[in-house]
Design a protein around this motif. Structure first.
Motif, mmCIF file in Angstrom:
data_model
loop_
_atom_site.group_PDB
_atom_site.id
_atom_site.type_symbol
_atom_site.label_atom_id
_atom_site.label_comp_id
_atom_site.label_asym_id
_atom_site.label_seq_id
_atom_site.Cartn_x
_atom_site.Cartn_y
_atom_site.Cartn_z
ATOM 1 N N VAL A 68 -56.001 -25.168 23.004
ATOM 2 C CA VAL A 68 -54.859 -24.472 22.407
ATOM 3 C C VAL A 68 -54.052 -23.772 23.496
ATOM 4 O O VAL A 68 -52.813 -23.827 23.510
ATOM 5 N N MET A 69 -54.728 -23.137 24.447
ATOM 6 C CA MET A 69 -54.044 -22.434 25.525
ATOM 7 C C MET A 69 -53.345 -23.411 26.463
ATOM 8 O O MET A 69 -52.262 -23.122 26.987
ATOM 9 N N VAL A 70 -53.954 -24.569 26.672
ATOM 10 C CA VAL A 70 -53.308 -25.596 27.502
ATOM 11 C C VAL A 70 -51.987 -26.028 26.870
ATOM 12 O O VAL A 70 -50.944 -26.065 27.539
ATOM 13 N N PHE A 71 -52.032 -26.333 25.580
ATOM 14 C CA PHE A 71 -50.809 -26.766 24.893
ATOM 15 C C PHE A 71 -49.770 -25.642 24.851
ATOM 16 O O PHE A 71 -48.575 -25.889 24.990
ATOM 17 N N GLY A 72 -50.235 -24.412 24.660
ATOM 18 C CA GLY A 72 -49.312 -23.289 24.658
ATOM 19 C C GLY A 72 -48.604 -23.133 26.000
ATOM 20 O O GLY A 72 -47.393 -22.899 26.047
ATOM 21 N N GLY A 73 -49.361 -23.271 27.080
ATOM 22 C CA GLY A 73 -48.767 -23.172 28.408
ATOM 23 C C GLY A 73 -47.772 -24.277 28.684
ATOM 24 O O GLY A 73 -46.709 -24.042 29.275
ATOM 25 N N VAL A 74 -48.105 -25.494 28.257
ATOM 26 C CA VAL A 74 -47.209 -26.630 28.472
ATOM 27 C C VAL A 74 -45.916 -26.454 27.677
ATOM 28 O O VAL A 74 -44.817 -26.710 28.185
ATOM 29 N N ILE A 75 -46.031 -26.012 26.423
ATOM 30 C CA ILE A 75 -44.840 -25.825 25.581
ATOM 31 C C ILE A 75 -43.916 -24.771 26.194
ATOM 32 O O ILE A 75 -42.699 -24.960 26.286
ATOM 33 N N ALA A 76 -44.487 -23.634 26.612
ATOM 34 C CA ALA A 76 -43.661 -22.583 27.201
ATOM 35 C C ALA A 76 -43.045 -23.039 28.523
ATOM 36 O O ALA A 76 -41.911 -22.662 28.839
ATOM 37 N N ALA A 77 -43.775 -23.851 29.281
ATOM 38 C CA ALA A 77 -43.287 -24.293 30.581
ATOM 39 C C ALA A 77 -42.114 -25.268 30.476
ATOM 40 O O ALA A 77 -41.412 -25.494 31.462
ATOM 41 N N ILE A 78 -41.903 -25.855 29.308
ATOM 42 C CA ILE A 78 -40.748 -26.752 29.135
ATOM 43 C C ILE A 78 -39.458 -26.010 29.477
ATOM 44 O O ILE A 78 -38.593 -26.529 30.184
ATOM 45 N N ASN A 79 -39.358 -24.785 28.984
ATOM 46 C CA ASN A 79 -38.214 -23.933 29.320
ATOM 47 C C ASN A 79 -38.589 -22.492 29.002
ATOM 48 O O ASN A 79 -38.369 -22.024 27.882
ATOM 49 N N PRO A 80 -39.162 -21.766 29.961
ATOM 50 C CA PRO A 80 -39.622 -20.403 29.695
ATOM 51 C C PRO A 80 -38.509 -19.431 29.313
ATOM 52 O O PRO A 80 -38.789 -18.366 28.763
ATOM 53 N N ASN A 82 -36.209 -20.147 27.156
ATOM 54 C CA ASN A 82 -35.910 -20.382 25.750
ATOM 55 C C ASN A 82 -36.858 -19.521 24.914
ATOM 56 O O ASN A 82 -38.077 -19.685 24.973
ATOM 57 N N ILE A 83 -36.294 -18.607 24.133
ATOM 58 C CA ILE A 83 -37.117 -17.644 23.400
ATOM 59 C C ILE A 83 -38.071 -18.329 22.428
ATOM 60 O O ILE A 83 -39.235 -17.934 22.294
ATOM 61 N N ILE A 84 -37.615 -19.382 21.752
ATOM 62 C CA ILE A 84 -38.458 -20.069 20.770
ATOM 63 C C ILE A 84 -39.671 -20.704 21.453
ATOM 64 O O ILE A 84 -40.820 -20.524 21.014
ATOM 65 N N LEU A 85 -39.426 -21.443 22.530
ATOM 66 C CA LEU A 85 -40.527 -22.102 23.235
ATOM 67 C C LEU A 85 -41.480 -21.078 23.846
ATOM 68 O O LEU A 85 -42.705 -21.246 23.809
ATOM 69 N N LYS A 86 -40.895 -20.028 24.402
ATOM 70 C CA LYS A 86 -41.721 -18.982 24.998
ATOM 71 C C LYS A 86 -42.561 -18.276 23.943
ATOM 72 O O LYS A 86 -43.746 -17.985 24.161
ATOM 73 N N LEU A 87 -41.980 -18.027 22.775
ATOM 74 C CA LEU A 87 -42.712 -17.365 21.699
ATOM 75 C C LEU A 87 -43.847 -18.244 21.183
ATOM 76 O O LEU A 87 -44.957 -17.766 20.935
ATOM 77 N N ILE A 88 -43.580 -19.549 21.045
ATOM 78 C CA ILE A 88 -44.641 -20.475 20.616
ATOM 79 C C ILE A 88 -45.777 -20.482 21.639
ATOM 80 O O ILE A 88 -46.959 -20.425 21.285
ATOM 81 N N GLY A 89 -45.404 -20.536 22.915
ATOM 82 C CA GLY A 89 -46.415 -20.518 23.970
ATOM 83 C C GLY A 89 -47.233 -19.240 23.946
ATOM 84 O O GLY A 89 -48.465 -19.277 24.096
ATOM 85 N N CYS A 90 -46.569 -18.103 23.738
ATOM 86 C CA CYS A 90 -47.269 -16.813 23.678
ATOM 87 C C CYS A 90 -48.241 -16.761 22.507
ATOM 88 O O CYS A 90 -49.390 -16.337 22.658
ATOM 89 N N VAL A 91 -47.772 -17.173 21.343
ATOM 90 C CA VAL A 91 -48.625 -17.130 20.150
ATOM 91 C C VAL A 91 -49.861 -18.010 20.344
ATOM 92 O O VAL A 91 -50.993 -17.602 20.032
#
Length: 224
Positions: A68-80, A82-91
């Motif tokens: 879960v943390m791996v996927f969260g990091g990858v999602i946020a890294a797409i565009n840190p 971007n608030i939506i992507l960063k929030l998904i990564g944080c959650v």
């Protein structure tokens, strides 16, 4: 060296702005994803496949939390930025680290019980089944049994080499090391920090860093 000094200087002068700047770069998110991914590969490829340490129920739950943390990091890294992507990564990172700590505490309790000379220590101990129930009822054991199907006993992290298998000299050295130590320890000869405690340290470190970064982000938003 000068780069690191510059980062530390910025952190002292403007801690909130510096922390927010750091989390708006891909490096931190990719570092989290790579670090957790490396632990998953180490557990699966080295300990499970190479040294024949069968994963237990709590072990595969810990892997789930790391994924879960791996996927969260990858999602946020797409565009840190971007608030939506960063929030998904944080959650996802918070969820994974909290669940990882929960599973690690459970495994540590089982480890203590099975290695306790008092037979009453095992009374009421639960959480070691070969039929796992993952959060959200995800059928991970059916989708990827080699990664998520528990085949070992909780608290017994020693290698079990199948009959007829010929080990290399390196494999034999590691197998002897962990068998003589009665399981996996960060420093086997001294029984220092078992597998559950090492996982707690990894998840706990991530959680503390996430809290610090999130606090800085929150302060920045309030100021803005």
């Amino acid at each position: 060296m000068a780069f690191i000094k510059g980062l530390l200087r910025d952190l002292r002068r403007t801690p909130v702005d510096t922390l927010v700047r750091w989390q708006e770069r891909r490096f931190l998110w990719l570092f989290m994803a790579i670090a957790m991914g490396a632990l998953i590969v180490l557990a699966h490829s080295f300990f499970q496949i190479y040294l024949y340490m069968a994963p237990c129920e709590q072990c595969v739950y810990i892997r789930y939390a790391m994924f879960v943390m791996v996927f969260g990091g990858v999602i946020a890294a797409i565009n840190p930025k971007n608030i939506i992507l960063k929030l998904i990564g944080c959650v996802m990172a918070f969820y994974g680290s909290i669940m990882g700590i929960k599973f690690s505490i459970k495994l540590n309790g089982i480890h203590y019980a099975v290695h306790n000379p008092d037979p009453d220590a095992l009374f009421g101990v639960q959480g070691c089944s070969t039929d796992p129930t993952f959060p959200f009822n995800l059928p991970l054991a059916q989708w990827a049994p080699e990664w998520f199907k528990p085949t070992g006993d909780c608290g017994y992290d020693a290698p079990i080499v199948p009959d007829g298998v010929t080990l290399s000299s390196t494999q034999q050295w590691f197998v002897n090391l962990y068998q003589s130590s009665e399981g996996w320890y960060l420093l086997p000869p001294w029984h220092f920090m078992n597998m559950a405690q090492a996982c707690m340290l990894a998840f706990g470190t991530c959680l503390v860093l996430l809290l610090i970064m999130s606090a800085a982000w929150g302060i920045k938003l309030v100021r803005g």
